[in-house]
Design a protein around this motif. Structure first.
Motif, PDB file in Angstrom:
ATOM      1  N   SER A 292      45.589  72.782  61.198  1.00 48.21           N
ATOM      2  CA  SER A 292      46.732  72.251  60.455  1.00 48.21           C
ATOM      3  C   SER A 292      48.067  72.849  60.884  1.00 48.21           C
ATOM      4  CB  SER A 292      46.542  72.494  58.950  1.00 48.21           C
ATOM      5  OG  SER A 292      46.400  73.886  58.696  1.00 48.21           O
ATOM      6  N   HIS A 293      48.063  73.961  61.619  1.00 46.70           N
ATOM      7  CA  HIS A 293      49.316  74.607  62.004  1.00 46.70           C
ATOM      8  C   HIS A 293      49.311  74.994  63.486  1.00 46.70           C
ATOM      9  CE1 HIS A 293      49.112  75.230  57.593  1.00 46.70           C
ATOM     10  NE2 HIS A 293      50.426  75.032  57.648  1.00 46.70           N
ATOM     11  N   PRO A 294      49.160  74.042  64.391  1.00 49.66           N
ATOM     12  CA  PRO A 294      49.203  74.381  65.820  1.00 49.66           C
ATOM     13  C   PRO A 294      50.615  74.788  66.230  1.00 49.66           C
ATOM     14  CG  PRO A 294      49.166  72.009  65.538  1.00 49.66           C
ATOM     15  CD  PRO A 294      48.979  72.589  64.166  1.00 49.66           C
ATOM     16  N   MET A 295      50.704  75.786  67.085  1.00 49.93           N
ATOM     17  CA  MET A 295      52.006  76.306  67.455  1.00 49.93           C
ATOM     18  C   MET A 295      51.992  76.732  68.917  1.00 49.93           C
ATOM     19  SD  MET A 295      54.353  78.856  65.174  1.00 49.93           S
ATOM     20  CE  MET A 295      53.104  80.147  65.124  1.00 49.93           C
ATOM     21  N   VAL A 296      53.170  76.672  69.548  1.00 52.40           N
ATOM     22  CA  VAL A 296      53.345  77.058  70.944  1.00 52.40           C
ATOM     23  C   VAL A 296      54.569  77.963  71.033  1.00 52.40           C
ATOM     24  CG1 VAL A 296      54.781  75.045  71.495  1.00 52.40           C
ATOM     25  CG2 VAL A 296      53.529  76.188  73.305  1.00 52.40           C
ATOM     26  N   ARG A 297      54.557  78.876  71.979  1.00 51.35           N
ATOM     27  CA  ARG A 297      55.692  79.768  72.152  1.00 51.35           C
ATOM     28  C   ARG A 297      56.912  79.011  72.675  1.00 51.35           C
ATOM     29  NH1 ARG A 297      53.261  85.192  75.125  1.00 51.35           N
ATOM     30  NH2 ARG A 297      51.875  85.865  73.424  1.00 51.35           N
ATOM     31  N   GLY A 298      58.091  79.466  72.270  1.00 52.18           N
ATOM     32  CA  GLY A 298      59.324  78.896  72.793  1.00 52.18           C
ATOM     33  C   GLY A 298      60.114  78.102  71.783  1.00 52.18           C
ATOM     34  N   ASP A 299      61.017  77.253  72.323  1.00 51.20           N
ATOM     35  CA  ASP A 299      61.948  76.499  71.497  1.00 51.20           C
ATOM     36  C   ASP A 299      61.638  75.004  71.427  1.00 51.20           C
ATOM     37  OD1 ASP A 299      63.418  78.831  71.101  1.00 51.20           O
ATOM     38  OD2 ASP A 299      64.719  78.447  72.831  1.00 51.20           O
ATOM     39  N   ARG A 300      60.639  74.554  72.188  1.00 53.60           N
ATOM     40  CA  ARG A 300      60.372  73.129  72.232  1.00 53.60           C
ATOM     41  C   ARG A 300      58.923  72.849  71.879  1.00 53.60           C
ATOM     42  NH1 ARG A 300      64.480  70.424  74.709  1.00 53.60           N
ATOM     43  NH2 ARG A 300      63.187  68.609  75.135  1.00 53.60           N
ATOM     44  N   ALA A 301      58.742  71.759  71.195  1.00 55.80           N
ATOM     45  CA  ALA A 301      57.398  71.357  70.800  1.00 55.80           C
ATOM     46  C   ALA A 301      56.641  70.845  72.024  1.00 55.80           C
ATOM     47  CB  ALA A 301      57.460  70.276  69.722  1.00 55.80           C
ATOM     48  N   VAL A 302      55.325  70.902  71.942  1.00 51.59           N
ATOM     49  CA  VAL A 302      54.446  70.422  73.012  1.00 51.59           C
ATOM     50  C   VAL A 302      53.472  69.421  72.409  1.00 51.59           C
ATOM     51  CG1 VAL A 302      52.602  71.078  74.600  1.00 51.59           C
ATOM     52  CG2 VAL A 302      54.651  72.490  74.421  1.00 51.59           C
ATOM     53  N   LEU A 303      53.207  68.352  73.162  1.00 53.17           N
ATOM     54  CA  LEU A 303      52.298  67.309  72.697  1.00 53.17           C
ATOM     55  C   LEU A 303      50.989  67.411  73.456  1.00 53.17           C
ATOM     56  CD1 LEU A 303      52.139  64.882  70.780  1.00 53.17           C
ATOM     57  CD2 LEU A 303      52.929  63.439  72.669  1.00 53.17           C
ATOM     58  N   ARG A 304      49.906  67.588  72.719  1.00 48.99           N
ATOM     59  CA  ARG A 304      48.570  67.660  73.318  1.00 48.99           C
ATOM     60  C   ARG A 304      47.647  66.733  72.550  1.00 48.99           C
ATOM     61  NH1 ARG A 304      46.553  73.715  74.167  1.00 48.99           N
ATOM     62  NH2 ARG A 304      45.455  72.752  75.919  1.00 48.99           N
ATOM     63  N   ASN A 305      47.161  65.699  73.278  1.00 50.28           N
ATOM     64  CA  ASN A 305      46.222  64.744  72.671  1.00 50.28           C
ATOM     65  C   ASN A 305      46.769  64.122  71.390  1.00 50.28           C
ATOM     66  OD1 ASN A 305      44.276  65.344  74.704  1.00 50.28           O
ATOM     67  ND2 ASN A 305      43.667  67.163  73.562  1.00 50.28           N
ATOM     68  N   GLY A 306      48.057  63.837  71.389  1.00 51.13           N
ATOM     69  CA  GLY A 306      48.680  63.179  70.250  1.00 51.13           C
ATOM     70  C   GLY A 306      49.124  64.112  69.140  1.00 51.13           C
ATOM     71  N   ILE A 307      48.793  65.390  69.248  1.00 53.52           N
ATOM     72  CA  ILE A 307      49.140  66.368  68.214  1.00 53.52           C
ATOM     73  C   ILE A 307      50.323  67.196  68.694  1.00 53.52           C
ATOM     74  CG2 ILE A 307      48.351  68.377  66.907  1.00 53.52           C
ATOM     75  CD1 ILE A 307      45.521  67.273  67.120  1.00 53.52           C
TER      76      ILE A 307
ATOM     77  N   ARG B 235      54.074  57.957  65.206  1.00 49.95           N
ATOM     78  CA  ARG B 235      53.504  58.620  66.375  1.00 49.95           C
ATOM     79  C   ARG B 235      54.529  59.565  66.996  1.00 49.95           C
ATOM     80  NH1 ARG B 235      50.268  55.814  64.219  1.00 49.95           N
ATOM     81  NH2 ARG B 235      48.904  54.196  65.146  1.00 49.95           N
ATOM     82  N   TRP B 236      54.013  60.584  67.675  1.00 47.84           N
ATOM     83  CA  TRP B 236      54.835  61.440  68.528  1.00 47.84           C
ATOM     84  C   TRP B 236      54.861  60.828  69.933  1.00 47.84           C
ATOM     85  CZ3 TRP B 236      57.696  64.758  66.066  1.00 47.84           C
ATOM     86  CH2 TRP B 236      57.227  65.432  64.930  1.00 47.84           C
ATOM     87  N   HIS B 237      56.018  60.909  70.583  1.00 42.10           N
ATOM     88  CA  HIS B 237      56.168  60.383  71.933  1.00 42.10           C
ATOM     89  C   HIS B 237      56.938  61.378  72.791  1.00 42.10           C
ATOM     90  CE1 HIS B 237      54.832  56.319  70.723  1.00 42.10           C
ATOM     91  NE2 HIS B 237      55.535  56.531  69.617  1.00 42.10           N
ATOM     92  N   LEU B 238      56.590  61.399  74.077  1.00 43.31           N
ATOM     93  CA  LEU B 238      57.310  62.246  75.030  1.00 43.31           C
ATOM     94  C   LEU B 238      58.555  61.565  75.582  1.00 43.31           C
ATOM     95  CD1 LEU B 238      54.345  63.746  77.069  1.00 43.31           C
ATOM     96  CD2 LEU B 238      55.923  64.995  75.616  1.00 43.31           C
TER      97      LEU B 238
END
Length: 245
Positions: A102-117, A226-229
Motif C-alpha cells: 500500500s505504500h511503495p516508495m522510491v528514493r529521490g524527487d520523482r515518482a516511478v511507474l512499475r507495472n501500473g503502480i 490511470r498513471w501515465h509516463l
C-alpha cells in the motif's frame, strides 16, 4: 601423245592451278594462326576493340553521390515525460525501492511507474505521497461519467472525479469538483509537486512527474483513472496548483 590429248591436258592443268594456289594460301594462313599446346591445336583469337573493365578483389564499388538517404529512428527514443517506466526485471538497485502493498516508495524527487503502480518519491511531502498511494487503489477502476462526484468513494471515475480524489487524499480538497470549478482551484501556475490542468470538459494532473489522467493517449482503449509516463499538450488548459505544493 596425240595432239588432241595434249590439248585436253593443258586445259585441265589451267583449271586446277588456281584452285591449288588458293588452297595453298589458306593452309599457309591457317598455319600462321595455329599453334600447338600439348598436341592440340590452339588458334589465336580475334582482337576486338572493347575497353576492359577495372576490378578489384578487395575493394567495394564506390557509392553514388545521389544515393537515397535513409533515416533511422533511435532504438531508445527519449520519453515525453520522466521518469522512464521500470520493468520488474530491470537491474535497479533493490535499495532504491521500498516495496509495500500500500505504500511503495522510491528514493529521490520523482515518482516511478512499475507495472501500473506509482512509487512515491521519498523526498515528497507526506500529502503528495498519500495522494499517490490513494490513486494506486483506484487505478483499475473503469471510466464512469460523473463517477467520483457524489462521493469520493465510487466504483468508477471520470476525469475531474479522479483529480478530485487525488486532491482530497492530499488534504487539499473537501468535496469533489467538476472541471469548470477546477479552473479556479488553488493558485495559478504550475506547482512544485502537483499541477492541475483544467479546461471546460476535461482535467488531468501531473503529480511528482507522472500524469494522472483518464485519457489513454498511447493505445486509446485503456480509459479510467490511470498513471501515465507520457505527457500531453497543455494548450487551452489552465494550470493551477494547491497552495504550498
Amino acid at each position: 601423245m596425240s595432239p588432241q590429248f595434249s590439248s585436253l591436258f593443258r586445259i585441265a592443268l589451267i583449271a586446277i592451278l588456281p584452285i591449288a594456289l588458293v588452297a595453298g594460301n589458306a593452309n599457309a594462313q591457317s598455319n600462321q594462326n595455329r599453334n600447338t599446346y600439348r598436341g592440340e591445336a590452339v588458334y589465336a583469337g580475334r582482337v576486338v576493340n572493347v575497353p576492359l573493365q577495372p576490378f578489384s578483389l578487395d575493394r567495394q564499388p564506390a557509392r553514388s553521390s545521389s544515393a537515397i538517404q535513409v533515416a533511422y529512428y533511435s532504438s531508445r527514443p527519449a520519453p515525453r515525460a520522466e521518469p522512464v517506466e521500470h520493468d520488474a526485471d530491470e537491474s535497479d538497485s533493490a535499495s532504491q525501492f521500498q516495496d509495500s502493498s500500500s505504500h511503495p516508495m522510491v528514493r529521490g524527487d520523482r515518482a516511478v511507474l512499475r507495472n501500473g503502480i506509482a512509487y512515491a518519491p521519498s523526498n515528497a511531502p507526506d500529502s503528495v505521497k498519500n495522494a499517490i498511494w490513494a490513486v494506486n487503489s483506484i487505478r483499475n477502476r473503469p471510466y464512469v461519467w460523473g463517477g467520483g462526484h457524489g462521493s469520493f468513494r465510487d466504483y468508477g471515475y471520470d476525469c475531474s472525479g479522479t483529480v478530485s480524489y487525488a486532491l482530497h487524499n492530499a488534504g487539499a480538497l473537501g468535496q469533489p469538483l467538476p472541471s469548470s470549478d477546477l479552473l479556479r482551484f488553488g493558485e495559478r501556475g504550475r506547482g512544485r509537486w502537483i499541477t492541475i490542468y483544467s479546461r471546460r470538459g476535461h482535467t488531468f494532473a501531473m503529480i511528482a512527474g507522472l500524469r494522472l489522467d483518464t485519457t489513454d493517449l498511447r493505445v486509446g482503449r485503456d480509459v479510467g483513472p490511470r498513471w501515465h509516463l507520457d505527457g500531453r499538450d497543455t494548450w487551452g488548459f489552465e494550470a493551477r496548483h494547491p497552495a504550498g505544493l
